[in-house]
Design an enzyme around this catalytic site. Structure first.
Site, PDB file in Angstrom:
ATOM      1  N   HIS A  74       0.817  -1.217   0.000  1.00 19.68           N
ATOM      2  CA  HIS A  74       0.000   0.000   0.000  1.00 19.68           C
ATOM      3  C   HIS A  74       0.848   1.263   0.000  1.00 19.68           C
ATOM      4  O   HIS A  74       1.887   1.347   0.666  1.00 19.68           O
ATOM      5  CB  HIS A  74      -1.011  -0.009   1.148  1.00 19.68           C
ATOM      6  CG  HIS A  74      -0.449   0.013   2.537  1.00 19.68           C
ATOM      7  ND1 HIS A  74      -0.211   1.191   3.225  1.00 19.68           N
ATOM      8  CD2 HIS A  74      -0.097  -0.979   3.385  1.00 19.68           C
ATOM      9  CE1 HIS A  74       0.250   0.912   4.438  1.00 19.68           C
ATOM     10  NE2 HIS A  74       0.343  -0.393   4.564  1.00 19.68           N
ATOM     11  N   ASP A 191       6.225   1.583   6.741  1.00 18.75           N
ATOM     12  CA  ASP A 191       4.910   0.968   6.546  1.00 18.75           C
ATOM     13  C   ASP A 191       4.089   1.905   5.648  1.00 18.75           C
ATOM     14  O   ASP A 191       3.535   2.889   6.129  1.00 18.75           O
ATOM     15  CB  ASP A 191       4.248   0.781   7.911  1.00 18.75           C
ATOM     16  CG  ASP A 191       2.831   0.236   7.841  1.00 18.75           C
ATOM     17  OD1 ASP A 191       2.409  -0.180   6.752  1.00 18.75           O
ATOM     18  OD2 ASP A 191       2.157   0.257   8.880  1.00 18.75           O
ATOM     19  N   GLU A 225      -5.247   1.297   2.730  1.00 13.88           N
ATOM     20  CA  GLU A 225      -5.032   0.202   3.666  1.00 13.88           C
ATOM     21  C   GLU A 225      -5.081   0.666   5.107  1.00 13.88           C
ATOM     22  O   GLU A 225      -5.607  -0.036   5.981  1.00 13.88           O
ATOM     23  CB  GLU A 225      -3.681  -0.457   3.375  1.00 13.88           C
ATOM     24  CG  GLU A 225      -3.457  -1.797   4.091  1.00 13.88           C
ATOM     25  CD  GLU A 225      -2.914  -1.660   5.502  1.00 13.88           C
ATOM     26  OE1 GLU A 225      -2.941  -2.658   6.252  1.00 13.88           O
ATOM     27  OE2 GLU A 225      -2.449  -0.556   5.879  1.00 13.88           O
TER      28      GLU A 225
END
Length: 401
Positions: A74, A191, A225
């Protein structure tokens, strides 16, 4: 003939990761990062399509079209949004995604207004020990206990309005990346931008070394996400397997390492597909890829969104080991290399089951987990109902009822 995993272009991975990190992309403000990722695919001569909102589905053709597989990471990140303009000339904010305000305190940031952008800093309500004494250490942690100090000469709500700041303006926190000679990488938003870079690097290896893919592979880059919907869009019926790439959590009580890829067996949405997960474990072992197995109790990924949207697909999750997720994240080059290698191994491997080419079918070709000869059966016959009732108990007959 078995194909070997070629060397990866780590310089490309690192460059791509840093460029991704430099592009603000909190959920809902992702057009710029989508355009960047699309450009990366174009440079690799990988065809792609975009959904209405910007999720990207690329296509790498294999010997056969089905059963196709998707590999998803993502592009979106955590962030914030202006909740109110305060009378002291500062901003109340709310988070985008799920993260603690303790990791926002002290961070530099950008507020994106309708007409431009403004820089600022996220601070606790009580910032100076010279003014508040010990209260700076006792104030609670929470988004209601922080505010944004804007770098403008404003001291009230009217000044903020005149500067063009409004409720609902997006806020992106600076990533602050730092790469050390030792291989450690520190930054917000590893992330999932580190995983996106790993996926693009795996695609580059396929192109550079002319690797043969048994079935079509669809690199899938999602944009929501962090708020839970992720891969609910951009899939299509030919996809039978979906592998999610995401951050993996190195922490006390976890089995993940910052120096390895992690194969997740289960997250809060439940166990991942038995056969696809064990295939990845086998590939890691066969190719001597550093890996760990782990279970994450407070975690969900694009895979959950895909299944909850009604897709009947096998799902698995692998990631790069990292510390302090949704905070000041840290990983190591070793984990990113291992993740990229495992993605390449998966891309050039055969599908879990050829039967998966069709959404429905007979028992023929169906997968098998436990065989009768593998099961441990009782060595003595089970008691009949009559024998069970006649057996001695430490309770009275009436208590049995």
């Amino acid at each position: 003939m078995t194909q070997k995993i070629p060397p990866i272009d780590y310089e490309y991975l690192e460059e791509t990761m840093l460029q991704l990190l430099a592009i603000p992309s909190p959920v809902g403000l992702t057009d710029a990062v989508v355009r960047y990722a699309a450009g990366r695919l174009e440079a690799l001569e990988i065809s792609y399509e975009l959904t209405r909102r910007g999720a990207i589905r690329g296509t790498l053709r294999g010997r056969e079209a089905q059963p196709a597989r998707a590999i998803v990471a993502h592009l979106d990140t955590l962030g914030g949004m202006v909740r109110s303009l305060k009378s002291n000339g500062r901003l109340e904010i709310v988070p985008i995604g799920h993260w603690s305000s303790r990791f926002a305190e002290g961070s530099r940031l950008t507020i994106f207004t309708d007409s431009g952008h403004v820089r600022g800093t996220c601070l606790p309500l009580k910032t100076s020990g010279h003014a508040f004494g010990g209260e700076v250490d006792t104030q609670p942690v929470g988004w209601e206990f922080v505010e944004v100090r804007v770098d403008l000469p404003v001291a009230d709500k009217a000044g903020l309005e005149q500067a063009g700041i409004n409720v609902g303006d997006w806020i992106a926190f600076d990533p602050e990346p730092e790469i050390l000679a030792s291989g450690y990488i520190n930054s917000r938003y590893l992330d999932d931008k580190a995983a996106v870079a790993a996926l693009l690097t795996a695609c580059k290896a396929v192109r550079d070394h002319k690797l043969q893919l048994p079935v079509d592979v669809h690199p899938l880059l999602t944009i929501t996400e962090e708020v839970g919907s992720g891969a609910s869009a951009a899939l299509h019926g030919e996809i039978a397997e979906m592998l999610s790439l995401d951050i993996s959590i190195a922490a006390p009580g976890q089995n993940t390492s910052e120096h390895a890829a992690t194969i997740c067996m289960q997250d809060m949405s439940g166990p991942f597909d038995y056969h696809l997960t064990h295939k990845l474990i086998s590939l890691a072992k066969e190719n001597d890829i550093a890996h760990r197995r782990d279970i994450f109790r407070y975690y969900r990924s694009d895979s959950a969104a895909a299944v909850e949207a009604g897709n009947d697909i096998r799902t698995a999750l692998i990631g790069f080991g990292a510390d302090a997720s949704h905070g000041q994240e840290r990983t190591h080059r070793d984990a990113l290399v291992a993740l990229t290698q495992l993605v390449i191994a998966y891309m050039i491997s055969e599908p879990v089951a050829r039967r998966d080419s069709h959404s429905m079918g007979s028992l023929e070709g169906f997968t098998e987990q436990l065989r009768p000869q593998d099961m441990v059966l009782p060595t003595t016959p089970l008691p009949t109902p009559e024998e069970f009732l006649d057996a001695p108990f430490s309770v009275t007959p009436s208590e049995r009822l």
